[in-house]
Scaffold this active site. Structure first.
Site, PDB file in Angstrom:
ATOM      1  N   HIS A  61       0.842  -1.211   0.000  1.00  0.00           N
ATOM      2  CA  HIS A  61       0.000   0.000   0.000  1.00  0.00           C
ATOM      3  C   HIS A  61       0.881   1.268   0.000  1.00  0.00           C
ATOM      4  CE1 HIS A  61      -3.399  -2.612   0.910  1.00  0.00           C
ATOM      5  NE2 HIS A  61      -2.858  -3.007   2.039  1.00  0.00           N
TER       6      HIS A  61
HETATM    7  O1  RIB Z   1      -5.124   0.483   4.368  1.00  0.00           O
HETATM    8  C1  RIB Z   1      -3.728   0.463   4.280  1.00  0.00           C
HETATM    9  C2  RIB Z   1      -3.133   1.635   4.983  1.00  0.00           C
HETATM   10  O2  RIB Z   1      -3.474   1.612   6.368  1.00  0.00           O
HETATM   11  C3  RIB Z   1      -1.594   1.620   4.958  1.00  0.00           C
HETATM   12  O3  RIB Z   1      -1.127   2.933   5.006  1.00  0.00           O
HETATM   13  C4  RIB Z   1      -1.246   0.893   6.219  1.00  0.00           C
HETATM   14  O4  RIB Z   1       0.056   1.230   6.696  1.00  0.00           O
HETATM   15  C5  RIB Z   1      -2.288   1.448   7.161  1.00  0.00           C
HETATM   16  O5  RIB Z   1      -1.840   2.723   7.623  1.00  0.00           O
END
Ligand code: RIB
Ligand code: CA
Length: 343
Positions: free
Chosen positions: A268
């Site tokens: 992500h």
């Molecule tokens: O949904 C994924 C996000 O939420 C990423 O940034 C992970 O690190 C959490 O912060």
């Protein structure tokens, strides 16, 4: 031990900007740590500042984790670091220790050397006098029209910066946001992605402030999966302290992914950094996005207007969102750099 330091203005005087100045707002977090490693080893960008925000873990743990990462990477020019918001604007904090470990980095703090010494002793935490939102505003002013902000956690710091100085925040050239889910289910509830779920009021405020937002949502980040085999191959190419650190903190993430039948760690946050480094990796489309704050079942939902109707019949776009990604090129960029020493 926490010490504070004032900023050495000499560092900037006379320097010619040959790289893009970047500020990372983060809640480290395993994927945040991978994202920081990518940014700190990408010659196209200069990580000028890092601000921490409560999200995956408390802001105290997240701030200590930033210094754990910097202790290993040892960048030639260490970024300024400021502690940000300890809680969302209006709601109690929701964390994700089950995904990232109690310490936020796969329980690194439990690892010991053969002689019993901690493999990763508690780092010295040397934060700025400024808090996170003020460091965001100060950095935007230092690099007017140049700064790229990469937001990897709940948008609480950005919302507070907006309240304190919207015109200063608008000096940022790009604001790349990892968050939301436009045409796919959420990852915390059926409707919501974690960063927007934790602080929906902050996300709603940021999207309705006329900022140059590039949204990197689950639609694309879920496609970019890091497998154990791919990481082992990258580590094998660049063995050493940094590679072992990556293996040590990502192990928990792979175990979580395996226990949930996922093929690997979804990159992500690293994809948001990759898109900041090489915008051509994703295809951005203009949308009007709102974030649901009142829903019982839809708190934090990304409400993107994707209706195929005449533009004058709907709200003007307030961001560009990525719905397509070059997975292979994104993974290659990440793997080539994640274990590389800082440029
Ligand atoms: O949904 C994924 C996000 O939420 C990423 O940034 C992970 O690190 C959490 O912060
Ligand atoms: Ca994050």
């Amino acid at each position: 031990m926490v010490t504070t330091k004032t900023y050495d203005t000499n560092r900037r005087e006379g320097c010619q900007l040959t790289t893009t100045p970047v500020l990372i707002d983060t809640d480290p977090g395993i994927d945040d740590a991978l994202a920081m490693l990518l940014a700190l080893s990408s010659p196209e960008v200069s990580v000028e500042a890092i601000t921490t925000v409560a999200g995956n873990v408390t802001v105290e743990l997240g701030t200590a984790n930033v210094f754990r990462i910097l202790d290993v990477v040892r960048p030639a020019r260490p970024p300024r670091v400021a502690r940000g918001a300890a809680a969302p604007l209006e709601r109690p904090l929701v964390t994700a220790a089950h995904v990232h470990g109690q310490d936020g980095l796969g329980n690194l703090d439990r690892l010991q050397e053969p002689d019993g010494r901690p493999r990763y002793p508690d780092p010295a935490v040397k934060v700025e006098m400024l808090d996170g939102p003020d460091l965001i505003l100060d950095t935007a002013e230092r690099y007017p029209g140049e700064l790229v902000v990469v937001a990897l956690g709940p948008l609480t710091n950005l919302a507070l910066a907006l309240k304190r100085g919207a015109a200063r925040l608008r000096l940022a050239r790009r604001i790349v946001v990892m968050g939301g889910a436009v045409s796919v289910p959420g990852n915390v509830t059926p409707a919501a992605e974690f960063n927007f779920y934790v602080d929906p009021e902050a996300a709603a405020a940021v999207f309705n402030a006329g900022l140059p937002i590039e949204l990197i949502p689950l639609d694309v980040t879920r496609q970019v999966l890091l497998t154990r085999a791919a990481l082992a191959e990258a580590v094998g190419r660049a063995p050493g302290r940094r590679a072992r650190f990556v293996e040590d903190f990502s192990r928990f993430g792979f175990d979580f992914a395996d226990s949930h039948g996922e093929g690997g760690i979804a990159l992500h946050d690293p994809l948001a950094v990759a898109a900041a480094v090489d915008p051509g990796l994703v295809q951005l489309e203009p949308f009007h996005v709102d974030v649901e704050c009142a829903g019982t079942h839809t708190r934090g939902m990304t409400v993107a207007d994707r209706r195929d109707i005449a533009p004058d019949r709907k709200k003007a776009p307030n961001c560009r969102a990525a719905l397509r990604v070059d997975v292979e090129r994104s993974l290659r960029l990440f793997l080539e750099r994640v274990c590389r020493t800082s440029a």
